[in-house]
Design an enzyme around this catalytic site. Sequence first.
Site, PDB file in Angstrom:
ATOM      1  N   HIS A 149       0.875  -1.187   0.000  1.00 53.03           N
ATOM      2  CA  HIS A 149       0.000   0.000   0.000  1.00 53.03           C
ATOM      3  C   HIS A 149       0.905   1.228   0.000  1.00 53.03           C
ATOM      4  O   HIS A 149       2.053   1.172   0.439  1.00 53.03           O
ATOM      5  CB  HIS A 149      -0.954  -0.059   1.198  1.00 53.03           C
ATOM      6  CG  HIS A 149      -2.061  -1.050   0.968  1.00 53.03           C
ATOM      7  ND1 HIS A 149      -3.301  -0.675   0.517  1.00 53.03           N
ATOM      8  CD2 HIS A 149      -2.085  -2.395   1.084  1.00 53.03           C
ATOM      9  CE1 HIS A 149      -4.058  -1.764   0.373  1.00 53.03           C
ATOM     10  NE2 HIS A 149      -3.341  -2.827   0.705  1.00 53.03           N
TER      11      HIS A 149
ATOM     12  N   CYS B 267      -7.688  -1.044   3.199  1.00 54.19           N
ATOM     13  CA  CYS B 267      -8.413  -2.101   3.921  1.00 54.19           C
ATOM     14  C   CYS B 267      -9.313  -1.452   4.951  1.00 54.19           C
ATOM     15  O   CYS B 267      -8.858  -0.635   5.746  1.00 54.19           O
ATOM     16  CB  CYS B 267      -7.418  -3.043   4.600  1.00 54.19           C
ATOM     17  SG  CYS B 267      -8.220  -4.266   5.656  1.00 54.19           S
TER      18      CYS B 267
HETATM   19  P1  HMG Z   1     -17.518 -14.009  11.961  1.00 49.63           P
HETATM   20  O1  HMG Z   1     -18.580 -13.037  12.290  1.00 49.63           O
HETATM   21  O2  HMG Z   1     -16.618 -14.461  13.053  1.00 49.63           O
HETATM   22  O3  HMG Z   1     -18.103 -15.278  11.168  1.00 49.63           O
HETATM   23  O4  HMG Z   1     -16.633 -13.393  10.804  1.00 49.63           O
HETATM   24  P2  HMG Z   1     -18.997 -16.482  11.573  1.00 49.63           P
HETATM   25  O5  HMG Z   1     -18.343 -17.710  11.026  1.00 49.63           O
HETATM   26  O6  HMG Z   1     -19.344 -16.446  13.032  1.00 49.63           O
HETATM   27  O7  HMG Z   1     -20.328 -16.188  10.728  1.00 49.63           O
HETATM   28  C1  HMG Z   1     -21.127 -15.047  10.986  1.00 49.63           C
HETATM   29  C2  HMG Z   1     -22.072 -14.833   9.821  1.00 49.63           C
HETATM   30  O8  HMG Z   1     -21.342 -14.559   8.634  1.00 49.63           O
HETATM   31  C3  HMG Z   1     -22.932 -16.056   9.511  1.00 49.63           C
HETATM   32  O9  HMG Z   1     -24.140 -15.556   8.956  1.00 49.63           O
HETATM   33  C4  HMG Z   1     -22.165 -16.731   8.415  1.00 49.63           C
HETATM   34  O10 HMG Z   1     -22.976 -17.547   7.586  1.00 49.63           O
HETATM   35  C5  HMG Z   1     -21.652 -15.542   7.632  1.00 49.63           C
HETATM   36  P3  HMG Z   1     -25.459 -15.301   9.899  1.00 49.63           P
HETATM   37  O11 HMG Z   1     -25.718 -16.643  10.497  1.00 49.63           O
HETATM   38  O12 HMG Z   1     -25.059 -14.267  10.923  1.00 49.63           O
HETATM   39  O13 HMG Z   1     -26.474 -14.813   8.915  1.00 49.63           O
HETATM   40  N1  HMG Z   1     -20.432 -15.845   6.877  1.00 49.63           N
HETATM   41  C6  HMG Z   1     -20.280 -15.642   5.557  1.00 49.63           C
HETATM   42  N2  HMG Z   1     -21.110 -15.126   4.621  1.00 49.63           N
HETATM   43  C7  HMG Z   1     -20.632 -15.047   3.361  1.00 49.63           C
HETATM   44  N3  HMG Z   1     -19.392 -15.443   3.008  1.00 49.63           N
HETATM   45  C8  HMG Z   1     -18.547 -15.956   3.921  1.00 49.63           C
HETATM   46  C9  HMG Z   1     -18.993 -16.062   5.247  1.00 49.63           C
HETATM   47  N4  HMG Z   1     -18.413 -16.520   6.368  1.00 49.63           N
HETATM   48  C10 HMG Z   1     -19.307 -16.394   7.353  1.00 49.63           C
HETATM   49  N5  HMG Z   1     -17.330 -16.342   3.548  1.00 49.63           N
HETATM   50  C11 HMG Z   1     -15.303 -13.652   8.816  1.00 49.63           C
HETATM   51  C12 HMG Z   1     -15.523 -14.090  10.259  1.00 49.63           C
HETATM   52  C13 HMG Z   1     -13.959 -14.195   8.390  1.00 49.63           C
HETATM   53  C14 HMG Z   1     -16.398 -14.245   7.952  1.00 49.63           C
HETATM   54  C15 HMG Z   1     -15.333 -12.108   8.782  1.00 49.63           C
HETATM   55  O14 HMG Z   1     -14.432 -11.628   9.728  1.00 49.63           O
HETATM   56  C16 HMG Z   1     -14.984 -11.569   7.441  1.00 49.63           C
HETATM   57  O15 HMG Z   1     -15.713 -11.739   6.492  1.00 49.63           O
HETATM   58  N6  HMG Z   1     -13.810 -10.877   7.339  1.00 49.63           N
HETATM   59  C17 HMG Z   1     -13.336 -10.357   6.082  1.00 49.63           C
HETATM   60  C18 HMG Z   1     -12.759  -8.992   6.274  1.00 49.63           C
HETATM   61  C19 HMG Z   1     -12.217  -8.519   4.968  1.00 49.63           C
HETATM   62  O16 HMG Z   1     -12.676  -8.877   3.896  1.00 49.63           O
HETATM   63  N7  HMG Z   1     -11.175  -7.638   5.049  1.00 49.63           N
HETATM   64  C20 HMG Z   1     -10.567  -7.097   3.880  1.00 49.63           C
HETATM   65  C21 HMG Z   1      -9.800  -8.099   3.079  1.00 49.63           C
HETATM   66  S1  HMG Z   1      -8.181  -8.459   3.762  1.00 49.63           S
HETATM   67  C22 HMG Z   1      -7.209  -7.127   3.206  1.00 49.63           C
HETATM   68  O17 HMG Z   1      -7.698  -6.171   2.660  1.00 49.63           O
HETATM   69  C23 HMG Z   1      -5.725  -7.215   3.375  1.00 49.63           C
HETATM   70  C24 HMG Z   1      -5.012  -7.612   2.063  1.00 49.63           C
HETATM   71  O18 HMG Z   1      -5.309  -6.705   1.007  1.00 49.63           O
HETATM   72  C25 HMG Z   1      -3.492  -7.664   2.272  1.00 49.63           C
HETATM   73  C26 HMG Z   1      -2.919  -6.371   2.895  1.00 49.63           C
HETATM   74  O19 HMG Z   1      -3.110  -5.281   2.332  1.00 49.63           O
HETATM   75  O20 HMG Z   1      -2.298  -6.505   3.957  1.00 49.63           O
HETATM   76  C27 HMG Z   1      -5.454  -9.013   1.596  1.00 49.63           C
HETATM   77 MG    MG Z   2      -4.325  -4.848   0.633  1.00 50.69          MG
END
Ligand code: HMG
Ligand code: MG
Length: 284
Positions: free
Chosen positions: A207, A238
């Site tokens: 970044h 992010c």
């Molecule tokens: P959680 O709340 O702990 O998940 O989140 P959970 O397993 O307890 O599930 C909660 C709810 O989410 C449930 O639905 C699941 O079905 C649903 P509900 O029963 O409440 O209706 N759920 C999902 N729905 C759709 N797709 C899924 C999914 N998983 C669970 N895959 C979780 C844990 C990992 C899901 C959450 O924290 C999350 O989605 N985090 C993603 C955050 C994110 O996307 N951040 C940005 C990307 S990383 C980044 O940018 C860095 C990077 O660029 C590198 C860098 O720059 O360093 C890669």
């Molecule tokens: Mg990134």
Amino acid sequence: MIEPVRIVEVGPRDGLQSISQPISTENKKTYIDLLTEAGCPEIEVTSFVSPKWVPQLADAKEVSALIKRDDDTIYTALVPNKIGLETAIDNQYQSVAIFTAASETFSQKNTNASIKGNFERFEDMHPLWKETNLRVRAYISTCWVCPYEGDIGAEAVIKVIQDLIDLGIHEISLGDTVGKATPDDVEYLLNIILDNWPVELFALHMHDTYKMAAENITIGLGVGIRAIDSSTGGIGGCPYAPGAKGNISTETVVRICHEQGFDTGINIDKLKLAGTYIQSIIQS
Ligand code: HMG
Ligand code: MG
């Protein structure tokens, strides 16, 4: 022979995930199609994460169904867990990116799990990605600096790399999530990593918050890294890394690579069209 550098265009995922204004599915499709036409060798199209966590990419399935796919481009989706992996497979991805961090606090804020918790999710996903013969790349966020904990020691990064390699990951992208790594920091960590593992395993994901990313990727190219993540127009950040700006722009990476005699396969004029297009949507 001119050596290739593979640019991983992450604008549609890393770029658009943190833009607060709504962007239509149709606009995303057009943007991604323009990137394909520009010859991007790999495009991270979207993420299958919880829509409660990243509402900007809640139309991931629709975008995936609409885009034109070219045989010469790898289309990748970011997935945090088995639900995301299954959805990616159902939506015709042969390449996925998983993600963890070198910082415990960032991991918790970004994934609601510790680093160990991330690996438990990876273990859960592992049989499915093996069985379906997927290509899996992995991000390690906060390899140098964490927005919550500050400086991160090399040993934390080394441990995560070893654990990812034990899982058979094909590529590891080293993330400077907040753009605070200095060129000296980058050189120091890369030297340690490359004393232990082959350079072909690694990509850089910088970044550009403090405008050090261009110098940092030049250092990466100098030590042999040939995969660089970037986003058109430098858009994004992010949502769980306060203050972080977008990735280094793809236009800058292409320019640096071409100036240094590398081949990216990207048509810079067509790339600029994609950049102008998405910036006009974001600013409109
Ligand atoms: P959680 O709340 O702990 O998940 O989140 P959970 O397993 O307890 O599930 C909660 C709810 O989410 C449930 O639905 C699941 O079905 C649903 P509900 O029963 O409440 O209706 N759920 C999902 N729905 C759709 N797709 C899924 C999914 N998983 C669970 N895959 C979780 C844990 C990992 C899901 C959450 O924290 C999350 O989605 N985090 C993603 C955050 C994110 O996307 N951040 C940005 C990307 S990383 C980044 O940018 C860095 C990077 O660029 C590198 C860098 O720059 O360093 C890669
Ligand atoms: Mg990134």
